[in-house]
Design a protein around this motif. Structure first.
Motif: not given
Ligand code: SF4
Lengths: 183, 412, 203
Positions: A42-46, A80-83, A108-111, A116-118, A137-141, B85-87
């Motif tokens: 879905l996002a960076c974690c991918a 993997s990523g922000t839902v 990852g933290a998002c999933a 960090m996306y509150r 855990s991890g952003c990204p793991p 970073d995440r853009l």
């Molecule tokens: S946990 Fe971090 S790296 Fe992974 S999708 Fe969320 S913001 Fe991106």
């Protein structure tokens, strides 16, 4: 004679080299070494998920390189990523399309928690819509962390009561049929 | 021996009892994505097909809208750096730099030359990292899986360098308003030189695998042609714009960070098809290597943050822990944020995907009043409904791959 | 250079006023002249690449409340111009759509409509782009909390099977920021959004 882990029995006196074991152990052994992940990128974690599949970390060492984008061919969804709320609907539908048995890894933290996306648009953890087996855990793991999670998942699969799960629906159906007959 | 028998399918309509006339104009709706390997993330396309030819294509985005702009209004400038970073998560260092530059522009703050040089290094390494993935994935989309493995090996080396510089593989958060988080480590420049020496042979290899590869050429040449006029009208920027023959590179035309000091060429395409976009990216990597060499040769000594801007920059940790004045300065900036004067500024940096713009509106203080992020991928995707119709279904993969977009900055 | 340029624009468009700017040329343009002004800028002044469309919400008590912002770049003489245009109506803000002259404006205007609720008159297909279709709010308006507001889940059937809801995000842990002015207590770093448990009465 019994081997140490007691899931395997072998006696050379029995003709035909028979191995005796539990159905659970066999089924789990098969399942855990042929996990076909479905990369829900879905996002960076991918990107780290891609790294896991690529040349340096090489997930195929664990028998999981068969990434299937079709939910019907996969049995482990790696979220993997922000839902986001807009995407949550799709994630759930895809989860429902996967065949049993199925597992979910929140990478990852998002999933796991929204990370960090509150904000108004982000689902605060994918476990609000699908059951999660392993959280990473991890952003990204780091890729190592994901590999570790996959090994944890294998352990978890190894402890499952597979036969019971297989026969339970059948037994339930039989009971239901019986009840219907009586009524 | 096998024999073949010719069969006629001309009267298929008659055989199935449907007159051909009836089938004419009949279209099929097909949904692609948002979870689909070719969409590189969470893009969704609603297409309408006539046979195998696409007649309509409507992109649906927003599946990765995480509310970055709203979040920015609720935190200090430095706190927002990790969100940049995440853009475009394939080139986070370049985003960090662009954001810091936008805020510094509003504060009319010049960073020292060493800091500028470090930032140029960051931007160009990020460009290499992003283009390597762009080319690799594009190859993969066109059926050449090997290229992806080669480029990813190089990216892993880059990640090691980034990790040494910033502490993270790709969520770098390296810049601060008025500087960077820390100076470059001992011996790092040498390792960068090693890397760029190693990446050139790999580029040649990719070149051999793709540039004259019959299948690749057939699948990309003449596909997804964007005319010069369309490219401008739809607000395309970066490689996608230049592939269509528009010579616009902000590094040359609106120089920032001292890019005018370095000698490099800006490749420009002629036809604006998918093949041109591939060639352009491959060439840009070589140009980035050129820039990096010059930066390494000329990097000046000095400070890596603006020492005089005491209301904006937090000093490095050694100083904070040893002197009272710096401790207070650090405390003020951490709690209240960098003090940016009221006003508004817009800054665009030439990022790997195109021009990444930040529009900052401040009412004074440490928190932006409004921050608008202009993602180049957002504009690149807006052209799809014009570009895709008329192509075959299989071309969608190639066109999407060649546009090299990333949903993180498209949806924000 | 910026002054000379503004003078030449002023000559042509009497209604423009210069706007304070920390960077490049910036002008204020009344909404009713926006379309005409942008067309002329594109055709006669070379400002041909519309890079960005956005808007600012100056908060509910201000009037005019919404200002539309346009950034246009010239691909020939490499200069930016910023055009700001106040929306007339504070309750139902609207601006003329530029989608007819700059196709790039199409998505940007949809986004601004989605986030701010500004209607672009003459837009070919003005609908939400980032949030889902029947989302009831415009999140970038100043009164909208960062954490969000409870609304029904986008898909009813999924909401039922997964028991999912769109809930406000928990904000208990931050981000901790300090505001620009106020008493010592008010500028102390604190979580800005208090929609969760940090309501005044709970302190
Ligand atoms: S946990 Fe971090 S790296 Fe992974 S999708 Fe969320 S913001 Fe991106």
């Amino acid at each position: 004679m019994k081997s140490e882990n007691t899931t395997l029995g072998y006696n050379s006196k029995v003709e035909g080299e028979v191995v005796v074991t539990q159905a659970d152990a066999v089924i789990n052994w098969i399942r855990k070494h042929s996990v076909w992940p479905m990369p829900m990128g879905l996002a960076c974690c991918a990107i780290e998920l891609m790294a896991v599949g690529a040349s340096r970390f090489d997930i195929s060492r664990f028998g999981m390189e068969v990434m299937r984008f079709s939910p019907r061919q996969a049995d482990c969804m790696i979220v993997s990523g922000t839902v986001t709320y807009k995407m949550a609907e799709v994630v759930r539908r895809i989860y429902e399309q996967m065949a049993e048995p199925k597992w979910v890894v929140a990478m990852g933290a998002c999933a796991s928690t929204g990370g960090m996306y509150r904000s108004y648009a982000t689902l605060q953890g994918v476990d609000r819509i699908v059951p999660v087996d392993v959280y990473v855990s991890g952003c990204p793991p780091r890729p190592e962390a994901l590999l570790d999670a996959m090994i944890k998942l294998q352990d978890k699969i190894g402890r499952e009561r597979s036969v019971k799960n297989l026969t339970a629906p059948k037994a339930a159906a039989a009971a239901a049929a019986l009840a219907e007959k009586e009524a | 021996m096998a024999t073949t028998k010719e069969i006629s399918i001309g009267d298929l309509g008659a055989r199935t009892g449907v007159a051909e006339e009836e089938l004419k104009g009949e279209t099929m709706a097909l949904n692609v994505g948002p979870s689909h390997p070719t969409t590189h993330g969470v893009l969704r396309l609603l297409t309408e097909l006539d046979g195998d030819i696409i007649t309509k294509c409507e992109p649906v985005i927003g599946y990765l809208h995480r509310g970055d702009e709203k979040i920015a209004e609720n935190m200090t400038y430095n706190q927002f750096v990790p969100y940049t970073d995440r853009l475009d998560y394939l080139a986070p260092l370049a985003n960090n730099v662009a954001f810091a530059m936008a805020v510094e522009k509003l504060a009319a703050l010049e960073v020292p030359e060493r800091c500028q040089a470090i930032r140029v290094l960051c931007c160009e390494l990020a460009r290499i990292s992003s283009h390597l993935l762009g080319v690799g994935v594009f190859g993969m989309d066109a059926g050449a899986w090997t290229v992806f493995m080669y480029t990813f090996t190089e990216r892993e080396k880059l990640y090691t360098l980034f990790e040494e510089l910033t502490g993270a593989r790709f969520t770098t958060s390296y810049t601060r308003i008025g500087g960077v988080a820390r100076d470059i480590p001992e011996g790092w420049l040498g390792r960068v030189t090693d890397f760029i020496n190693g990446v050139l042979p790999v580029l040649d290899q990719i070149d051999k695998l793709l540039t004259r590869n019959r299948i690749f050429v057939d699948r990309t040449q003449g596909i997804g042609v964007i005319s010069r006029e369309d490219a401008i009208a739809y607000g395309l920027t970066g490689p996608n714009l230049r592939a269509s023959g528009v010579d616009l590179d902000l590094r040359k035309d609106k120089p920032y960070l001292g890019y005018e000091r370095y000698d490099f060429d800006v490749p420009v395409g002629t036809t604006g098809d998918c093949y041109d976009r591939y060639l352009l990216r491959a060439e840009e990597v070589r140009q980035s290597v050129r820039i990096i060499r010059q930066v390494i040769d000329t990097i000046p000594d000095g400070s890596f943050y603006a020492e005089d801007a005491k209301r904006i920059v937090s000093p490095p940790k050694e100083k904070v822990l040893t002197s009272m004045e710096e401790l207070i300065q650090n405390f003020m900036i951490t709690t209240e944020g960098p003090q940016i004067p009221a006003g508004e500024a817009y800054f665009e940096a030439e990022n790997p995907k195109g021009a990444l713009g930040f529009y900052v509106v401040s009412k004074g203080g440490g928190v932006p009043y409004r921050l608008k992020i202009r993602g180049p991928s957002f504009c690149s995707l807006s052209i799809l409904d014009k570009l895709v119709p008329g192509h075959y279904m299989t071309d969608i993969t190639v066109i999407l791959g060649s546009l090299d977009f990333v949903m993180g900055e498209c949806d924000r | 250079m910026s002054d000379a340029n503004f003078a030449s624009l002023k000559e042509r468009f009497a209604y423009l006023t210069e706007r304070d700017s920390a960077d490049h040329l910036a002008v204020n343009c009344p909404a009713e002249h926006l379309l005409e002004c942008c067309t002329a800028l594109r055709d006669d002044f070379g400002y041909d690449l519309l890079v960005d469309v956005t808007a600012i919400d100056w908060a509910a008590e201000t009037s005019p409340r919404f200002t539309g912002i346009y950034h246009i770049l010239s691909t020939t003489h490499h200069a930016y111009i910023r055009i700001a245009s106040d929306c007339v109506d504070d309750a139902a803000p609207s601006l003329p759509s530029l989608a007819g002259i700059f196709p790039a404006a199409n998505w940007h205007e949809r986004e601004t409509y989605d986030m701010m609720g500004i209607r672009y008159e003459g837009h070919p297909d003005l609908k939400r782009i980032l949030m889902w279709e029947d989302y009831p709010y415009h999140p970038l308006r100043k009164e909208f909390p960062l954490a969000g507001i409870e609304v029904p889940f986008p898909a009813a059937d999924v909401a039922e099977t997964a028991n999912a809801k769109v809930l406000p995000a928990p904000m208990m842990g931050g981000p901790f920021v300090s505001s620009a002015d106020g008493t010592m207590r008010e500028i102390e770093p604190q979580a800005k959004d208090e929609s969760w448990t940090e309501k005044e009465e709970n302190r």
